[in-house]
Each structure stands twice: as C-alpha cells, then as structure tokens.
Motif scaffolding. Structure first.
Motif, PDB file in Angstrom:
ATOM      1  N   HIS A 185      -0.184  13.991  -2.668  1.00  0.00           N
ATOM      2  CA  HIS A 185       0.555  13.311  -1.590  1.00  0.00           C
ATOM      3  C   HIS A 185      -0.243  12.211  -0.901  1.00  0.00           C
ATOM      4  CE1 HIS A 185       3.457  16.390  -2.248  1.00  0.00           C
ATOM      5  NE2 HIS A 185       2.581  17.336  -1.960  1.00  0.00           N
ATOM      6  N   CYS A 186      -1.494  12.024  -1.284  1.00  0.00           N
ATOM      7  CA  CYS A 186      -2.283  10.942  -0.689  1.00  0.00           C
ATOM      8  C   CYS A 186      -1.720   9.605  -1.186  1.00  0.00           C
ATOM      9  CB  CYS A 186      -3.746  11.059  -1.116  1.00  0.00           C
ATOM     10  SG  CYS A 186      -4.515  12.572  -0.535  1.00  0.00           S
ATOM     11  N   ASP A 187      -2.088   8.538  -0.482  1.00  0.00           N
ATOM     12  CA  ASP A 187      -1.569   7.216  -0.851  1.00  0.00           C
ATOM     13  C   ASP A 187      -2.330   6.615  -2.027  1.00  0.00           C
ATOM     14  OD1 ASP A 187       0.326   7.156   1.368  1.00  0.00           O
ATOM     15  OD2 ASP A 187      -1.473   7.069   2.625  1.00  0.00           O
TER      16      ASP A 187
ATOM     17  N   GLY B 149       4.921   1.982  -0.886  1.00  0.00           N
ATOM     18  CA  GLY B 149       4.989   3.164  -1.755  1.00  0.00           C
ATOM     19  C   GLY B 149       4.233   2.981  -3.066  1.00  0.00           C
ATOM     20  N   LYS B 150       3.259   2.054  -3.078  1.00  0.00           N
ATOM     21  CA  LYS B 150       2.459   1.834  -4.290  1.00  0.00           C
ATOM     22  C   LYS B 150       1.155   2.597  -4.161  1.00  0.00           C
ATOM     23  CE  LYS B 150       4.077  -2.882  -5.152  1.00  0.00           C
ATOM     24  NZ  LYS B 150       3.753  -4.274  -4.776  1.00  0.00           N
ATOM     25  N   LYS B 151       0.842   3.401  -5.153  1.00  0.00           N
ATOM     26  CA  LYS B 151      -0.386   4.212  -5.100  1.00  0.00           C
ATOM     27  C   LYS B 151      -1.618   3.349  -5.365  1.00  0.00           C
ATOM     28  CE  LYS B 151       1.366   8.562  -4.931  1.00  0.00           C
ATOM     29  NZ  LYS B 151       1.008   9.617  -4.000  1.00  0.00           N
ATOM     30  N   ILE B 152      -2.681   3.657  -4.653  1.00  0.00           N
ATOM     31  CA  ILE B 152      -3.948   2.922  -4.798  1.00  0.00           C
ATOM     32  C   ILE B 152      -4.845   3.670  -5.797  1.00  0.00           C
ATOM     33  CG2 ILE B 152      -6.037   2.193  -3.561  1.00  0.00           C
ATOM     34  CD1 ILE B 152      -4.227   2.289  -0.959  1.00  0.00           C
TER      35      ILE B 152
ATOM     36  N   SER C  69     -11.179  -4.721 -15.758  1.00  0.00           N
ATOM     37  CA  SER C  69     -10.245  -5.180 -16.805  1.00  0.00           C
ATOM     38  C   SER C  69      -9.070  -4.220 -16.959  1.00  0.00           C
ATOM     39  CB  SER C  69     -10.976  -5.329 -18.144  1.00  0.00           C
ATOM     40  OG  SER C  69     -11.273  -4.053 -18.666  1.00  0.00           O
ATOM     41  N   CYS C  70      -9.208  -2.995 -16.460  1.00  0.00           N
ATOM     42  CA  CYS C  70      -8.111  -2.009 -16.545  1.00  0.00           C
ATOM     43  C   CYS C  70      -7.189  -2.069 -15.323  1.00  0.00           C
ATOM     44  CB  CYS C  70      -8.667  -0.599 -16.669  1.00  0.00           C
ATOM     45  SG  CYS C  70      -9.595  -0.339 -18.170  1.00  0.00           S
ATOM     46  N   GLY C  71      -7.503  -2.930 -14.371  1.00  0.00           N
ATOM     47  CA  GLY C  71      -6.610  -3.086 -13.215  1.00  0.00           C
ATOM     48  C   GLY C  71      -6.796  -2.047 -12.119  1.00  0.00           C
ATOM     49  N   VAL C  72      -7.964  -1.401 -12.086  1.00  0.00           N
ATOM     50  CA  VAL C  72      -8.242  -0.450 -10.992  1.00  0.00           C
ATOM     51  C   VAL C  72      -8.304  -1.247  -9.679  1.00  0.00           C
ATOM     52  CG1 VAL C  72      -9.942   1.192 -10.099  1.00  0.00           C
ATOM     53  CG2 VAL C  72      -9.468   1.099 -12.560  1.00  0.00           C
ATOM     54  N   ASP C  73      -7.607  -0.763  -8.654  1.00  0.00           N
ATOM     55  CA  ASP C  73      -7.468  -1.554  -7.416  1.00  0.00           C
ATOM     56  C   ASP C  73      -8.786  -1.719  -6.658  1.00  0.00           C
ATOM     57  OD1 ASP C  73      -4.627  -1.929  -7.543  1.00  0.00           O
ATOM     58  OD2 ASP C  73      -4.402   0.190  -7.002  1.00  0.00           O
ATOM     59  N   VAL C  74      -9.545  -0.624  -6.568  1.00  0.00           N
ATOM     60  CA  VAL C  74     -10.772  -0.647  -5.748  1.00  0.00           C
ATOM     61  C   VAL C  74     -11.926  -0.019  -6.526  1.00  0.00           C
ATOM     62  CG1 VAL C  74     -11.843   0.134  -3.579  1.00  0.00           C
ATOM     63  CG2 VAL C  74      -9.404  -0.420  -3.618  1.00  0.00           C
TER      64      VAL C  74
END
Ligand code: KIV
Length: 276
Positions: free
Chosen positions: A208-210, A15-18, A34-39
């Motif tokens: 509602h997207c992941d 349930g963690k958003k990407i 540096s801001c922690g963006v996943d991808v």
C-alpha cells in the motif's frame, strides 16, 4: 529523463507507483537508469554491501560522497537520493545543513535521505530551508537498530503504531518531500500512506505504500550474508558469478584462456628479437 522533485511528489496524487533501487557504482547506476527506475538511492547500506562493515554505523561522509559521485557519473539522467550517514545529521542543524549541501554540490544529488522521527524535525526544517530536499526514513532505522532491539519489525503494537503515525505527520509538516517506511506491518503502512500527502516508499512495508525500494544486490541475489523476508530475489547471480570466476581461474591455469579469439595476432615475426 531525470524526474523532478515536483514530478516525484505528484506521482502519489496521480496513483503512479515510485520505483527506487540502491546504486553504489557507476556501471550499476547506468543499468538501473536504462531500465527506467525512478530514483537511485545511494544508501549507507553500501557500508555492508560494498565495504564489508558489520553495520551502517561506520560509514563516513567521504565514503558516501565517493560512491554518490560515481553513481552520478553513471546516471546523469536519474534522480539521485544520497543517504546521510550516521553522524552527518546528529551533531546539530548547522552540521546537517553543511553535509546536506555537500551531497548536492559535490555529489550531484537531487535530495538526501535521513533516518529518524520527531527528533529530526528541526534538522529536516533546517535542510529544507537551506534548499536541500529531504526524504525522511522511519520504522526500522538501521543506524540505530541496536536501540530498536535489532533488525526486526517495528510498529506491531498500537502504541508504537501511533508513535510512527505521529512521526510521519511531524516529518511531513517539517518539510520532508517523501517518507521511507522500513519493516512495518502493511496495514500500518497503509494508514500512514493515507494520512499524509507526501509519497511513502516502502521496504518491508507492504503493497500500500506509494512506492517501493530494495537493495539491488538483494534483488539480484548478490549479497548472501542474510536475506530479509521482504526481499524478492528476481535473480540468483551469486552462483552464476562464482561458476564464471571458477571457470576463468581454471582456464588461466590450464592455458585455455586466452585462445585465438581473445588474442591479437600480427604478420610480423618477433622471434628474432629474442636473439637481438
Ligand atoms: O541504506 C539503504 O540502502 C536504505 C534502504 C534499506 C532503504 O536505507
């Protein structure tokens, strides 16, 4: 720390958003990382945003690799997704695999993204079999926007919605590790997200997207040719950039820049060099 493919996949179950954003150069990649963006997505949108093309169609593999390498240098610890440009995966599975491998080997990408529905399942399978992780991209697919009637909402009618749902399931079965949904109604994105086990990442596809993706230049207000409805401008940098450049231009011309604070002085007297 660079996310692994398994971690990105499991974010949905947890349930963690990407969070995903586009990056095309090293300094922006460094900031996003540096801001922690996943991808970080090196999208072929760079053709319009960085290279001045009217669409993403002219973008070449060499142009993509040039930018992907810069992004990797700026963000060694980020998960980087390279966008297969138009033509890179349309002339057969062999070419697609060759190009996908180039993204990983030469560009340092962790995975590739490609546009297309059921017609791309064979290509997705071939890439995954060759060890190239794939995120599929359906809905509004800019490389073929003219066939879709332009840059407009997809999947409004039930027939179209059913087709998109079937594409999502087919691409999951073909081995895609994720699915990008562009410009479709939020209710349809919800149904698709709930119908497949792989994460969906939306752009103009509702909450509602992941996960979510935006073009960074849109979010920062740095690309003002047009702004789609789904873009939230978190900053409006164009006027700030313009006024800074205008000020610099004026100060260069009137001698206001550089002043003593931005110059190097020394105790030596250089004036006699003029007479030597
Ligand atoms: O190329 C790109 O930046 C994209 C986004 C619009 C998702 O595909």
């Amino acid at each position: 720390m660079r996310k692994t493919l398994a971690e990105i996949r499991s974010m949905k179950a947890e349930g963690k958003k990407i969070s995903m954003l586009t990056a095309y150069d090293s300094s922006m990649a460094r900031l996003l990382s540096s801001c922690g963006v996943d991808v970080l997505l090196v999208g072929d949108s760079l053709g319009m945003v960085m290279l001045g093309y009217d669409s993403t169609v002219p973008v070449t593999m060499e142009e993509m690799l040039h930018h992907v390498k810069a992004v990797r240098r700026g963000a060694p610890d980020s998960f980087i997704l390279g966008d297969m440009p138009f033509g890179a995966n349309h002339t057969g599975e062999r070419d697609a695999v060759k190009n996908g491998i180039r993204f990983l080997k030469e560009g340092g990408c962790d995975a590739v993204k490609l546009e297309g529905g059921l017609e791309m399942c064979g290509v997705v399978k071939a890439l995954v079999t060759a060890g190239v992780p794939v995120m599929a991209h359906i809905g509004l697919t800019p490389q073929t926007a003219s066939q879709l009637g332009g840059y407009k909402l997809q999947g409004k009618g039930l027939d179209d919605a059913r087709r998109l749902l079937a594409e999502a399931k087919g691409l999951e079965e073909a081995g895609a590790f994720g699915l990008l949904l562009e410009c479709i109604p939020d209710g349809l994105a919800r149904v698709i997200s709930e119908s497949i086990a792989i994460p969906t990442v939306g752009i103009g596809a509702g909450v509602h997207c992941d996960g979510q993706v935006l073009v960074t230049h849109d979010l920062l207000g740095m690309f003002d040719k047009f702004t789609p409805k789904f873009v939230k401008k978190y900053a409006d940098l164009s006027p700030i950039i313009k006024s800074s450049i205008q000020q610099y231009n004026t100060e260069v011309k009137n001698g206001g820049y550089p002043g003593p604070d931005h110059s190097f002085s020394s105790d030596s007297d250089y004036s006699h060099l003029l007479r030597d």
